[in-house]
Scaffold this active site. Structure first.
Site, short mmCIF file in Angstrom:
data_model
loop_
_atom_site.label_atom_id
_atom_site.label_comp_id
_atom_site.label_asym_id
_atom_site.label_seq_id
_atom_site.Cartn_x
_atom_site.Cartn_y
_atom_site.Cartn_z
N HIS A 245 0.86 -1.19 0.00
CA HIS A 245 0.00 0.00 0.00
C HIS A 245 0.90 1.24 0.00
O HIS A 245 1.71 1.44 0.90
CB HIS A 245 -0.91 -0.01 1.23
CG HIS A 245 -1.88 1.13 1.26
ND1 HIS A 245 -3.06 1.13 0.55
CD2 HIS A 245 -1.84 2.32 1.90
CE1 HIS A 245 -3.71 2.26 0.76
NE2 HIS A 245 -2.99 3.01 1.57
N ASP B 296 1.13 5.36 -0.14
CA ASP B 296 0.38 6.59 0.13
C ASP B 296 1.06 7.80 -0.48
O ASP B 296 2.18 8.15 -0.08
CB ASP B 296 0.28 6.80 1.64
CG ASP B 296 -0.62 5.77 2.29
OD1 ASP B 296 -1.80 5.72 1.92
OD2 ASP B 296 -0.13 5.02 3.16
N MET C 177 -3.68 10.81 -2.21
CA MET C 177 -4.31 11.86 -1.39
C MET C 177 -3.84 13.19 -1.97
O MET C 177 -3.08 13.93 -1.34
CB MET C 177 -3.90 11.68 0.08
CG MET C 177 -4.63 10.52 0.74
SD MET C 177 -3.75 9.89 2.17
CE MET C 177 -2.66 8.73 1.36
N GLY D 260 -3.70 11.50 5.94
CA GLY D 260 -2.60 12.43 6.08
C GLY D 260 -1.45 11.90 6.93
O GLY D 260 -0.30 12.28 6.71
N SER E 107 1.66 1.33 10.84
CA SER E 107 2.42 1.29 12.10
C SER E 107 2.36 -0.08 12.75
O SER E 107 3.37 -0.55 13.28
CB SER E 107 1.86 2.30 13.10
OG SER E 107 1.44 3.44 12.46
#
Ligand code: DX5
Ligand code: ZN
Length: 216
Positions: free
Chosen positions: A33, A35, A68, A142, A198
């Site tokens: 994944h 981001d 994003m 974010g 995390s």
């Protein structure tokens, strides 16, 4: 089909990126994944094309790219070039979402749409049959390491109902604050793919952690 686990590279050690990529390759994880944040749509900047290109050289699994960014249409072809397999845009960042989804598919990628925590499932009613994936944000996008928003379970159930009602084949992906405490309930609600940043990368043994998340 068992659920998909997609470790979020945002939580990886960027100074040892190749090592982190090899760890995911060797693990039971299904996807990477990735981001991408622009500092405009979300109050943070992550990484972009050069880093994804570098990841692609080593990654042996699907690249699940989560944009994003505002006006993502500008970069659809570029994300294909650097190796994205799934390209997800935010509902809140697209004026002409149908056009954007078609453009992603025309590039030969799977098309995903992500919803912020405040955005209701109902906005997808007229596009759900065109989607390969819906990404439900379970934190405000974010940052990694935030706490899971409980309202997410309800949204997953509503999305599952919409998918079944319309005969859509969209995968339900959940992103943010996923861990060993909430993953079972998320899968029971209807989630097919779980992003974990995390919880995987900050654990003592990420390979074992991924294995445990897969076993649930
Ligand atoms: C947040 C990102 C997530 C993030 C998840 O905006 O979309 O993918 O990396 O990180 P955790 O699992 O730490 O909440
Ligand atoms: Zn994400």
């Amino acid at each position: 089909m068992s659920h998909i686990i997609a470790p979020s590279i945002l939580a990886a050690d960027f100074a040892n990126l190749q090592k982190e990529i090899e760890m995911v390759n060797q693990s039971e994880a299904d996807w990477f994944h990735l981001d991408v944040m622009d500092g405009v749509f979300v109050p943070n900047i992550s990484y972009g094309m050069p880093v994804i290109s570098a990841i692609k050289k080593h990654a042996k699994k699907t690249l699940d790219v989560h944009l994003m960014i505002v006006d993502p249409d500008r970069f659809i072809a570029d994300f294909k070039k650097v190796g994205a397999d799934i390209l997800t845009v935010h509902y809140e960042a697209c004026k002409h979402l149908h056009r954007t989804v078609q453009a992603i598919k025309a590039e030969g990628m799977q098309a995903g749409v992500s919803l912020n925590p405040h955005t209701p499932i109902a906005v997808l009613e007229d596009i759900i049959h065109n989607l390969d994936l819906v990404l439900i944000m379970s934190v405000n996008p974010g940052f990694g390491g935030q706490s899971f928003i409980e309202n997410t379970y309800k949204k997953i159930s509503q999305l599952k109902e919409l998918i079944e009602k319309t005969g859509s084949r969209a995968i339900i992906e959940v992103d943010g604050g996923v861990n060993d405490k909430n993953i079972k309930k998320l899968i029971e609600a209807g989630a097919n793919a779980l992003v974990a940043g995390s919880f995987v990368f900050k654990s003592e043994n990420p390979i074992e952690t991924i294995k445990k998340l897969k076993e649930i």
